[in-house]
Design a protein around this motif. Structure first.
Motif, short mmCIF file in Angstrom:
data_model
loop_
_atom_site.label_atom_id
_atom_site.label_comp_id
_atom_site.label_asym_id
_atom_site.label_seq_id
_atom_site.Cartn_x
_atom_site.Cartn_y
_atom_site.Cartn_z
N GLU A 144 0.82 -1.21 0.00
CA GLU A 144 0.00 0.00 0.00
C GLU A 144 0.86 1.26 0.00
OE1 GLU A 144 -3.53 -2.34 2.43
OE2 GLU A 144 -1.85 -1.44 3.47
N ALA A 145 2.00 1.20 0.67
CA ALA A 145 2.92 2.35 0.64
C ALA A 145 3.50 2.54 -0.76
CB ALA A 145 4.03 2.15 1.67
N TYR A 146 3.92 1.44 -1.39
CA TYR A 146 4.47 1.54 -2.74
C TYR A 146 3.43 2.11 -3.71
CZ TYR A 146 7.94 -1.79 -0.93
OH TYR A 146 8.92 -2.43 -0.19
N GLN A 147 2.22 1.58 -3.63
CA GLN A 147 1.19 2.01 -4.58
C GLN A 147 0.75 3.45 -4.34
OE1 GLN A 147 -1.66 -1.23 -4.19
NE2 GLN A 147 -0.67 -2.39 -5.83
N ALA A 148 0.85 3.92 -3.10
CA ALA A 148 0.50 5.32 -2.82
C ALA A 148 1.46 6.28 -3.50
CB ALA A 148 0.50 5.56 -1.31
N LEU A 149 2.66 5.81 -3.81
CA LEU A 149 3.68 6.67 -4.43
C LEU A 149 3.72 6.54 -5.95
CD1 LEU A 149 6.57 6.16 -1.86
CD2 LEU A 149 5.37 8.30 -2.31
N LEU A 150 2.93 5.62 -6.54
CA LEU A 150 2.95 5.46 -7.99
C LEU A 150 2.55 6.77 -8.67
CD1 LEU A 150 1.37 1.91 -8.45
CD2 LEU A 150 3.76 2.57 -8.69
N GLY A 151 3.32 7.17 -9.65
CA GLY A 151 3.06 8.41 -10.36
C GLY A 151 3.71 9.62 -9.74
N SER A 152 4.29 9.47 -8.55
CA SER A 152 4.91 10.61 -7.86
C SER A 152 6.38 10.79 -8.24
CB SER A 152 4.80 10.44 -6.35
OG SER A 152 5.65 9.39 -5.89
N GLY A 153 6.97 9.76 -8.86
CA GLY A 153 8.40 9.81 -9.13
C GLY A 153 9.24 9.49 -7.92
N GLN A 154 8.60 9.04 -6.82
CA GLN A 154 9.31 8.71 -5.58
C GLN A 154 9.11 7.25 -5.23
OE1 GLN A 154 11.23 10.98 -3.34
NE2 GLN A 154 11.30 11.95 -5.36
N TYR A 155 10.04 6.73 -4.43
CA TYR A 155 10.00 5.34 -3.99
C TYR A 155 10.41 5.27 -2.53
CZ TYR A 155 11.67 0.58 -3.19
OH TYR A 155 11.88 -0.66 -2.65
N VAL A 156 9.70 4.45 -1.75
CA VAL A 156 10.09 4.20 -0.36
C VAL A 156 10.66 2.79 -0.30
CG1 VAL A 156 7.75 3.43 0.29
CG2 VAL A 156 9.35 4.21 2.06
N SER A 229 2.59 3.92 16.43
CA SER A 229 1.30 4.21 15.80
C SER A 229 1.45 4.80 14.41
CB SER A 229 0.48 5.17 16.67
OG SER A 229 1.23 6.33 17.00
N LYS A 230 2.59 5.45 14.15
CA LYS A 230 2.81 6.06 12.83
C LYS A 230 4.31 6.16 12.59
CE LYS A 230 1.96 10.50 12.24
NZ LYS A 230 1.22 11.76 12.02
N ALA A 231 4.70 5.92 11.34
CA ALA A 231 6.10 6.03 10.94
C ALA A 231 6.19 6.90 9.70
CB ALA A 231 6.71 4.66 10.67
N THR A 232 7.18 7.77 9.67
CA THR A 232 7.44 8.59 8.49
C THR A 232 8.80 8.22 7.92
OG1 THR A 232 6.09 10.43 9.33
CG2 THR A 232 7.70 10.94 7.61
N PHE A 233 8.81 7.89 6.62
CA PHE A 233 10.02 7.43 5.95
C PHE A 233 10.46 8.43 4.89
CE2 PHE A 233 7.77 3.59 7.25
CZ PHE A 233 8.78 2.77 7.76
N ARG A 234 11.75 8.60 4.77
CA ARG A 234 12.32 9.31 3.64
C ARG A 234 12.00 8.54 2.35
NH1 ARG A 234 17.12 12.28 3.55
NH2 ARG A 234 17.38 11.71 5.75
N THR A 235 11.68 9.26 1.29
CA THR A 235 11.53 8.62 -0.01
C THR A 235 12.66 9.06 -0.93
OG1 THR A 235 10.06 10.34 -0.90
CG2 THR A 235 9.02 8.47 0.23
N HIS A 236 12.81 8.35 -2.04
CA HIS A 236 13.93 8.56 -2.96
C HIS A 236 13.40 8.68 -4.38
CE1 HIS A 236 16.72 7.22 0.26
NE2 HIS A 236 15.73 6.39 0.56
N PRO A 237 14.12 9.40 -5.24
CA PRO A 237 13.73 9.41 -6.65
C PRO A 237 13.65 7.98 -7.19
CG PRO A 237 15.38 11.09 -6.23
CD PRO A 237 15.28 10.27 -4.98
N SER A 238 12.56 7.68 -7.83
CA SER A 238 12.35 6.31 -8.30
C SER A 238 13.31 5.99 -9.44
CB SER A 238 10.91 6.15 -8.79
OG SER A 238 10.68 4.86 -9.26
N PRO A 239 13.99 4.84 -9.38
CA PRO A 239 14.82 4.43 -10.52
C PRO A 239 13.97 4.26 -11.77
CG PRO A 239 15.28 3.10 -8.57
CD PRO A 239 14.04 3.87 -8.28
N ALA A 240 14.59 4.40 -12.92
CA ALA A 240 13.86 4.23 -14.18
C ALA A 240 13.58 2.76 -14.46
CB ALA A 240 14.64 4.85 -15.33
N THR A 241 14.56 1.90 -14.19
CA THR A 241 14.41 0.48 -14.52
C THR A 241 14.88 -0.38 -13.36
OG1 THR A 241 16.62 0.37 -15.52
CG2 THR A 241 14.77 0.89 -16.98
#
Length: 535
Positions: A144-156, A229-241
């Motif tokens: 669910e975390a991965y899919q929430a970032l789809l289209g954002s150009g970011q990856y957790v 109860s809640k965690a906040t993670f740094r995200t990274h620019p999503s690799p192209a491939t």
């Protein structure tokens, strides 16, 4: 006290206990092959038991928490009543820490809020610029975390298994992900945590606020220092491939297989860097199975690394056979169920229950872990200095161990050769420092699947468990003799791990114990082989 959130926990196998041969029992047994079903049941877990250790037996009551206030109320009640606490998000825990007869289950499954931040500034950290981030509730799964970032150009960077919880024991135990060598562990990418401590206080902790607790929660083990109860993670620019090297190399006999193992071990230093993840598997069937991922490498570069070994294999027809392939594809589509359904449907399984999101899927390779009973499970880090300095000795030990039991070397669960910025973050966590010198993590296990202690006609076979446990123990003894001070990964380790404080945390254990005693002096949060559980 908890707004009607207290629920009675019934065995997820109740129809089988009432009528073992009935249609309702058959339907329940079929449902237990679906990890999403298991996570929807407060009393179900992914691991049904461990031979000679425990059967997964839930307590009678659970708080189905929906807010942080519910967590605090549950902690206050359990502390004041003197009732042991068990914390469960998804129930992905080999060591039985997601269940416990006579305990109050704090069930965080319904806490599923997700927030994506273009710029997140750590609370209390003055002068630090904001960074892209994602915040997840205690019940959110990595898919669910991965899919929430789809289209954002970011990856957790999180768990490879899609149904593992993001904020729970995976991250709190370290969280070695498919791409740990590139982006760092889940623990190292945590920016901030909200946690309910043993006194019922809701605490926000980060590098500036309660930094000791923040350090302990990032590697010190789940269910130990409080309820996150809640965690906040740094995200990274999503690799192209994303790339893959996959397939099998097999040998005609033991002598040839020993040569093959040596050839693979000699290649390991080339794979000990930020580009490689996942595993190489060895076994008594004289096969080497490759399920490796790559980031930042062209297909040609990946082939060039493996070419000397594969050319050596192909030059010996009749002795070796190989079907190893190299491929790559768009990284963003990695978490798209519909895309996999069209491209390679055998790669995934989907949650097709009525009313469930069509986006729910899990990897076919993770299916053997669903409703598993553990005969034996052990892990050990493989120091890179041994691979580099005495590769022949390493290969001989691995070969001898493979005669007794199969095992994998998980390259993404060792951090030698990781990207410098990822290493810098991970060194600020409480994970065992041995991981920073490891080529990978050796995992050796034996399982029985779809067996359930106490369910008529579906109980585990003790003779199989005994024989398998003995074989794994003998094989891992060889590897332990090769790696006497290497340690093991707390989330994937032996229930009977000897000298577990040092094995899991090395020199970090005394500091972790001091923090445990400061925040939980009465040991309300007690987990098997958790910090402070020896007292």
């Amino acid at each position: 006290m908890v707004g009607g959130r207290l629920v009675e926990v019934e065995s997820s196998f109740q129809p089988c206990l009432d009528d073992p041969s009935g249609d309702a029992c058959g339907a329940v047994l079929e449902s237990h092959r679906n990890p999403f079903f298991l996570e929807d049941q407060p009393g179900a877990t992914h691991t049904t038991g461990w031979f000679g250790a425990y059967d997964a037996t839930p307590g009678r009551h659970a708080v189905a928490a929906e807010t942080t206030g519910d967590l605090a109320a549950a902690v206050d009640f359990a502390r004041d009543a003197g009732i042991p606490v068990v914390v469960k998000g998804t129930g992905h825990d080999y060591l039985g820490r997601s269940s416990g007869s006579g305990s109050l289950l704090i069930w965080t499954h319904r806490m599923r809020d997700i927030s994506v931040h273009d710029s997140f500034t750590v609370d209390g950290a003055f002068g630090e610029p904001g960074v892209p981030a994602i915040s997840v509730g205690a019940g959110v799964r990595w898919l669910e975390a991965y899919q929430a970032l789809l289209g954002s150009g970011q990856y957790v960077n999180g768990g490879g298994c899609t149904t593992v919880g993001a904020a729970g024991g995976f991250t709190q135990g370290g969280g070695y992900a498919t791409f740990s060598r590139r982006f760092g562990t889940a623990a190292g990418n945590v920016l901030e945590l909200e946690v309910v401590t043993a006194d019922g206080e809701i605490v926000v902790t980060n590098g500036s606020r309660h930094p000791d607790l923040f350090w302990a929660l990032r590697g010190g083990g789940g269910g130990t220092f409080g309820v996150v109860s809640k965690a906040t993670f740094r995200t990274h620019p999503s690799p192209a491939t994303i790339g893959a090297v996959f397939g099998t190399i097999s040998a005609i006999d033991d002598r040839s297989y020993r040569q093959l193992v040596r050839a693979v071990v000699h290649l390991l230093p080339e794979l000990t860097d930020e580009h490689w993840g996942e595993q190489i598997r060895f076994g008594p069937d004289n096969r080497v199975d490759l399920t490796l991922t790559t980031l930042g490498l062209t297909d040609e570069r990946a082939r060039s690394i493996w070419r000397p070994l594969l050319d050596w294999v192909s030059a010996r027809p009749g002795t070796f056979e190989s079907d190893v392939r190299v491929a790559s594809g768009p990284f963003q589509s990695f978490w798209d169920a519909d895309g996999w359904e069209e491209l390679a449907p055998a790669m995934i399984c989907r949650d097709r229950r009525a009313g469930q999101p069509s986006s729910h899927f899990w990897w076919s390779t993770n299916q053997p872990e669903v409703s598993q009973y553990v005969n034996a499970y052990q892990s050990r880090w493989l120091p890179s200095r041994l691979v580099e300095n005495v590769p022949a000795r390493v290969a001989d030990v691995l070969f001898e161990a493979s005669r007794l039991s199969g095992f994998g070397i998980h390259l993404n669960k060792g951090l030698a050769g990781a990207a410098p910025e990822a290493l810098a973050r991970d060194r600020l966590t409480s994970v065992n420092p041995a991981v920073f010198e490891a080529t990978g993590l050796i995992i050796m296990a034996s399982l029985q699947q779809y067996v359930y202690p106490g369910v008529p006609g579906h109980a585990p076979d003790p003779e199989v468990a005994e024989a398998s446990s003995r074989a794994v123990g003998q094989a891992m003894a060889l590897i332990r003799s090769l790696t006497p001070d290497a340690g093991a990964y707390v989330n994937e380790a032996d229930f009977f791990e000897p000298d577990w404080p040092r094995s899991f945390w090395g020199d970090n254990y005394p500091r972790l114990l001091g923090i445990k005693q400061r925040y939980d002096p009465s040991n309300l949060f007690s987990a098997h082989h958790g910090v402070g559980s020896e007292t």
